[in-house]
Scaffold this motif. Structure first.
Motif, PDB file in Angstrom:
ATOM      1  N   GLY A   1       0.818  -1.203   0.000  1.00 49.54           N
ATOM      2  CA  GLY A   1       0.000   0.000   0.000  1.00 49.54           C
ATOM      3  C   GLY A   1       0.854   1.256   0.000  1.00 49.54           C
ATOM      4  O   GLY A   1       2.084   1.198   0.135  1.00 49.54           O
ATOM      5  N   PRO A   2       0.215   2.421  -0.140  1.00 54.92           N
ATOM      6  CA  PRO A   2       0.952   3.685  -0.295  1.00 54.92           C
ATOM      7  C   PRO A   2       1.794   4.093   0.904  1.00 54.92           C
ATOM      8  O   PRO A   2       2.663   4.961   0.774  1.00 54.92           O
ATOM      9  CB  PRO A   2      -0.167   4.709  -0.540  1.00 54.92           C
ATOM     10  N   ALA A   3       1.555   3.516   2.084  1.00 47.70           N
ATOM     11  CA  ALA A   3       2.345   3.898   3.260  1.00 47.70           C
ATOM     12  C   ALA A   3       3.662   3.142   3.360  1.00 47.70           C
ATOM     13  O   ALA A   3       4.519   3.506   4.167  1.00 47.70           O
ATOM     14  CB  ALA A   3       1.535   3.670   4.538  1.00 47.70           C
ATOM     15  N   VAL A   4       3.829   2.089   2.562  1.00 57.91           N
ATOM     16  CA  VAL A   4       5.058   1.293   2.645  1.00 57.91           C
ATOM     17  C   VAL A   4       6.241   2.117   2.142  1.00 57.91           C
ATOM     18  O   VAL A   4       6.171   2.757   1.095  1.00 57.91           O
ATOM     19  CB  VAL A   4       4.923  -0.004   1.834  1.00 57.91           C
ATOM     20  N   PHE A   5       7.320   2.075   2.876  1.00 58.56           N
ATOM     21  CA  PHE A   5       8.497   2.877   2.538  1.00 58.56           C
ATOM     22  C   PHE A   5       9.192   2.328   1.297  1.00 58.56           C
ATOM     23  O   PHE A   5       9.025   1.154   0.947  1.00 58.56           O
ATOM     24  CB  PHE A   5       9.472   2.910   3.722  1.00 58.56           C
ATOM     25  N   PRO A   6       9.994   3.130   0.609  1.00 59.39           N
ATOM     26  CA  PRO A   6      10.670   2.653  -0.594  1.00 59.39           C
ATOM     27  C   PRO A   6      11.948   1.881  -0.309  1.00 59.39           C
ATOM     28  O   PRO A   6      12.471   1.215  -1.198  1.00 59.39           O
ATOM     29  CB  PRO A   6      10.992   3.940  -1.360  1.00 59.39           C
ATOM     30  N   GLY A   7      12.481   1.957   0.906  1.00 59.52           N
ATOM     31  CA  GLY A   7      13.702   1.223   1.224  1.00 59.52           C
ATOM     32  C   GLY A   7      14.472   1.886   2.339  1.00 59.52           C
ATOM     33  O   GLY A   7      14.164   2.999   2.762  1.00 59.52           O
ATOM     34  N   TYR A   8      15.477   1.174   2.840  1.00 54.48           N
ATOM     35  CA  TYR A   8      16.372   1.728   3.846  1.00 54.48           C
ATOM     36  C   TYR A   8      17.472   2.531   3.167  1.00 54.48           C
ATOM     37  O   TYR A   8      17.886   2.233   2.046  1.00 54.48           O
ATOM     38  CB  TYR A   8      17.017   0.617   4.673  1.00 54.48           C
ATOM     39  N   LEU A   9      17.976   3.513   3.879  1.00 55.66           N
ATOM     40  CA  LEU A   9      19.046   4.345   3.361  1.00 55.66           C
ATOM     41  C   LEU A   9      20.359   3.560   3.344  1.00 55.66           C
ATOM     42  O   LEU A   9      20.802   3.052   4.373  1.00 55.66           O
ATOM     43  CB  LEU A   9      19.189   5.592   4.229  1.00 55.66           C
ATOM     44  N   ARG A  10      20.939   3.454   2.154  1.00 54.63           N
ATOM     45  CA  ARG A  10      22.264   2.837   1.993  1.00 54.63           C
ATOM     46  C   ARG A  10      22.354   1.467   2.660  1.00 54.63           C
ATOM     47  O   ARG A  10      23.309   1.165   3.389  1.00 54.63           O
ATOM     48  CB  ARG A  10      23.352   3.758   2.550  1.00 54.63           C
ATOM     49  N   ASN A  11      21.389   0.610   2.388  1.00 58.14           N
ATOM     50  CA  ASN A  11      21.400  -0.712   3.006  1.00 58.14           C
ATOM     51  C   ASN A  11      20.746  -1.719   2.054  1.00 58.14           C
ATOM     52  O   ASN A  11      19.610  -2.153   2.263  1.00 58.14           O
ATOM     53  CB  ASN A  11      20.670  -0.684   4.352  1.00 58.14           C
ATOM     54  N   ASP A  12      21.480  -2.077   1.002  1.00 63.29           N
ATOM     55  CA  ASP A  12      20.941  -2.984  -0.012  1.00 63.29           C
ATOM     56  C   ASP A  12      20.595  -4.349   0.581  1.00 63.29           C
ATOM     57  O   ASP A  12      19.610  -4.979   0.188  1.00 63.29           O
ATOM     58  CB  ASP A  12      21.945  -3.156  -1.151  1.00 63.29           C
ATOM     59  N   GLU A  13      21.408  -4.824   1.519  1.00 70.63           N
ATOM     60  CA  GLU A  13      21.160  -6.137   2.098  1.00 70.63           C
ATOM     61  C   GLU A  13      19.828  -6.175   2.848  1.00 70.63           C
ATOM     62  O   GLU A  13      19.024  -7.104   2.677  1.00 70.63           O
ATOM     63  CB  GLU A  13      22.301  -6.515   3.048  1.00 70.63           C
ATOM     64  N   ALA A  14      19.583  -5.159   3.671  1.00 74.36           N
ATOM     65  CA  ALA A  14      18.327  -5.102   4.413  1.00 74.36           C
ATOM     66  C   ALA A  14      17.145  -4.935   3.471  1.00 74.36           C
ATOM     67  O   ALA A  14      16.077  -5.512   3.687  1.00 74.36           O
ATOM     68  CB  ALA A  14      18.363  -3.959   5.423  1.00 74.36           C
ATOM     69  N   ASN A  15      17.319  -4.161   2.398  1.00 75.01           N
ATOM     70  CA  ASN A  15      16.226  -3.982   1.437  1.00 75.01           C
ATOM     71  C   ASN A  15      15.873  -5.302   0.770  1.00 75.01           C
ATOM     72  O   ASN A  15      14.694  -5.629   0.579  1.00 75.01           O
ATOM     73  CB  ASN A  15      16.625  -2.949   0.385  1.00 75.01           C
ATOM     74  N   ALA A  16      16.889  -6.079   0.404  1.00 72.92           N
ATOM     75  CA  ALA A  16      16.642  -7.370  -0.251  1.00 72.92           C
ATOM     76  C   ALA A  16      15.904  -8.318   0.686  1.00 72.92           C
ATOM     77  O   ALA A  16      15.025  -9.080   0.256  1.00 72.92           O
ATOM     78  CB  ALA A  16      17.962  -7.973  -0.705  1.00 72.92           C
TER      79      ALA A  16
END
Length: 540
Positions: free
Chosen positions: A394-409
């Motif tokens: 949904g629209p409230a979900v964040f686009p990702g963590y700052l400078r943290n590709d591993e956590a985003n994956a």
């Protein structure tokens, strides 16, 4: 910004050629515009009250403009992070909107963090400037060692003769303009509480925050308006700061207590004196407030919405709060990554019966515009009544963590945000949080979920607080340890507690050890810190 992106700021807007040559980048509404619009509409109404100080919306707008002008003078512009370290303060609110008005990214640290922890946040966010309370000079020095800070430091709560004091900034003749921003532009670096390791910076964008503000008003506080007032009893660096935004949007007054810590006597006196209608808190603070004798000595009839979130609230504590406050409790479930925007349980739904076999209550139904999916380890959606991981879209979900590709994956799968919480839904779509996946432990080959044990222990009249954790054991792999705080002067007999649990729990779920502490360790946001509990048990 994609779900796996980790850049510091969104790039400059570019035309979307896939949608047609006439398509142009979409402007977002700068979150500072909430203050801009309300100051125009309600200039003389009270905006912020703290002790004898009362600021109108016009005065708050001018203070925010003074901060914005100074930040611009110091080189802060669109997408530049400004690290902020301060307890709740009138100047903190002005700084928040001043950062956004200048186009910067608001990056507030919990003021209870150590100097080295705040320096780690500076290393992560590479701030252009720092805004720090004058009582935290050691923190400011640590940040200056960790980051270049080309924009220098501004001081909250400082005397006017101190260089960089916000109190000494010249008041502009007119409001500074709100910097132009686009969809995807970063607005807030929302730091996780760090209960499982080094904090991460959740990226919140202007457009997502705009959705959250509307959703808070729609789902949590229907009818919020200029006649309302909130009291702040939690740090503005976290959920209470998000809760501030709808108040500003609708022109509702904000009341800041003057006590450096939580003082129930002051809180309840202010609720009566300022006719407070709503508040945001966390379960531990709400329990402390409603157990205080002062709650019975003041007129609390103005309260319409007492909103709590941040951790599950045990049924026994819920029932006590309802007895004291009446049917005004609003629960929501959410994480910083979704800006708290997953479910809502309105006042009239408190006390809703749970399905057979479920010992704890629901945290509500999905928020407007949001979708919840209970999934197995392979990402397959499970039917009602089945336990799995709570995933959200949904629209409230964040686009990702700052400078943290591993956590985003790790945090996204097939477009769904994975909360890491375990739960289920019933046939009507109500969500039940059954525990944190990381809290589960395996004893003798069987999965044990601490929350159902904690819920039962809290029904015993001799237990005020409890946390159950799994610790290593050579025979069973792991065993449960219940860390309890006594409700009376003396701990309850262990055999009595085992018998209490044995009537309703399988034997393998009953903790092998019961220990009694004066208090349960909690984070700066009021959450029980089980990692700290385990470390303390290991050394005891």
């Amino acid at each position: 910004m994609s779900a796996t992106a980790s850049t510091a700021t969104s790039t400059a807007p570019k035309p979307d050629t896939e949608a047609g040559s006439a398509t142009r980048p979409l402007r977002a509404v700068n979150i500072a515009h909430l203050l801009t619009a309300t100051a125009r509409r309600l200039p003389e109404r009270d905006a912020v009250v703290r002790g004898p100080e009362r600021l109108s919306w016009h005065e708050l707008d001018m203070r925010a403009s003074a901060v914005a002008a100074e930040l611009r003078r110091r080189g802060v512009g669109r997408g530049d992070a400004v690290l902020v370290h301060s307890p709740n303060h009138v100047e903190l609110i002005a700084a928040m909107f001043g950062v956004w008005r200048a186009g910067g990214v608001f990056a507030p640290a919990n003021f209870r963090l150590t100097a080295s922890e705040v320096a780690d946040l500076a290393d992560l966010t590479t701030p252009t400037a720092l805004i720090c309370h004058t009582d935290y000079g050691e923190h400011a020095a640590a940040v200056a060692d960790a980051a270049a800070l080309p924009g220098g430091t501004l001081w909250i709560g400082a005397e006017p003769d101190i260089q960089g004091a916000i109190s000494a900034l010249p008041q502009p003749d007119s409001a500074e303009p709100d910097e132009a921003v686009w969809n995807g532009d970063h607005a807030w670096y929302f730091f996780t509480s760090g209960t499982s390791g080094r904090p991460k910076a959740v990226v919140l964008t202007h457009d997502r925050l705009g959705f959250v503000v509307n959703n808070h008003i729609c789902d949590l506080m229907p009818g919020l308006g200029a006649g309302d007032a909130q009291i702040v009893v939690a740090p503005l660096s976290h959920g209470a700061g998000v809760h501030l935004l709808p108040q500003v949007a609708r022109g509702a007054k904000t009341v800041l207590p003057t006590s450096p810590g939580l003082d129930p006597a002051e809180v309840w006196r202010l609720v009566e004196d300022e006719r407070v209608t709503n508040a945001f808190t966390v379960p531990t603070i709400l329990t402390t407030l409603t157990q205080a004798p002062e709650a019975a000595r003041h007129d609390l009839s103005s309260l319409r919405y007492v909103i709590y979130a941040g951790a599950p609230m045990y049924r026994a504590d819920q029932e006590r709060a309802r007895e004291v406050l009446g049917e005004v409790l609003v629960q929501y479930y959410g994480l910083g990554e979704v800006t708290g925007n997953i479910t809502v349980l309105p006042p009239e739904q408190h006390g809703r019966p749970s399905p057979d076999g479920v010992e704890f209550g629901t945290c509500g139904y999905p928020r407007t515009g949001m979708q919840v999916s209970i999934q197995d380890t392979d990402g397959r959606e499970l039917p009602p009544g089945s336990q799995g991981e709570i995933c959200v879209a949904g629209p409230a979900v964040f686009p990702g963590y700052l400078r943290n590709d591993e956590a985003n994956a790790e945090s996204f799968r097939d477009g769904w945000f994975r909360t890491g919480d375990l739960g289920m839904v019933d046939d009507e779509g109500y969500v039940y949080v059954t525990g944190r996946a990381s809290d589960m432990f395996i004893s003798g080959g069987s999965n044990v979920y601490p929350r159902e044990i904690e819920e039962r222990l809290l029904r015993h009249p001799g237990v005020a607080e409890v946390a159950v954790v799994g610790v290593p054991d050579p025979k069973w792999g792991e065993i449960g340890v219940a860390v309890c705080v006594a409700a009376g002067h003396a701990p309850v007999n262990t055999d009595e507690l085992r018998s209490w649990l044995g009537d309703t729990l399988a034997r393998y779920k009953i903790p092998k050890r019961f220990v009694w502490w004066d208090e349960i360790p909690k984070s700066g946001y009021g959450k029980v810190v089980k990692r700290t509990i385990k470390q303390r048990l290991e050394t005891s």
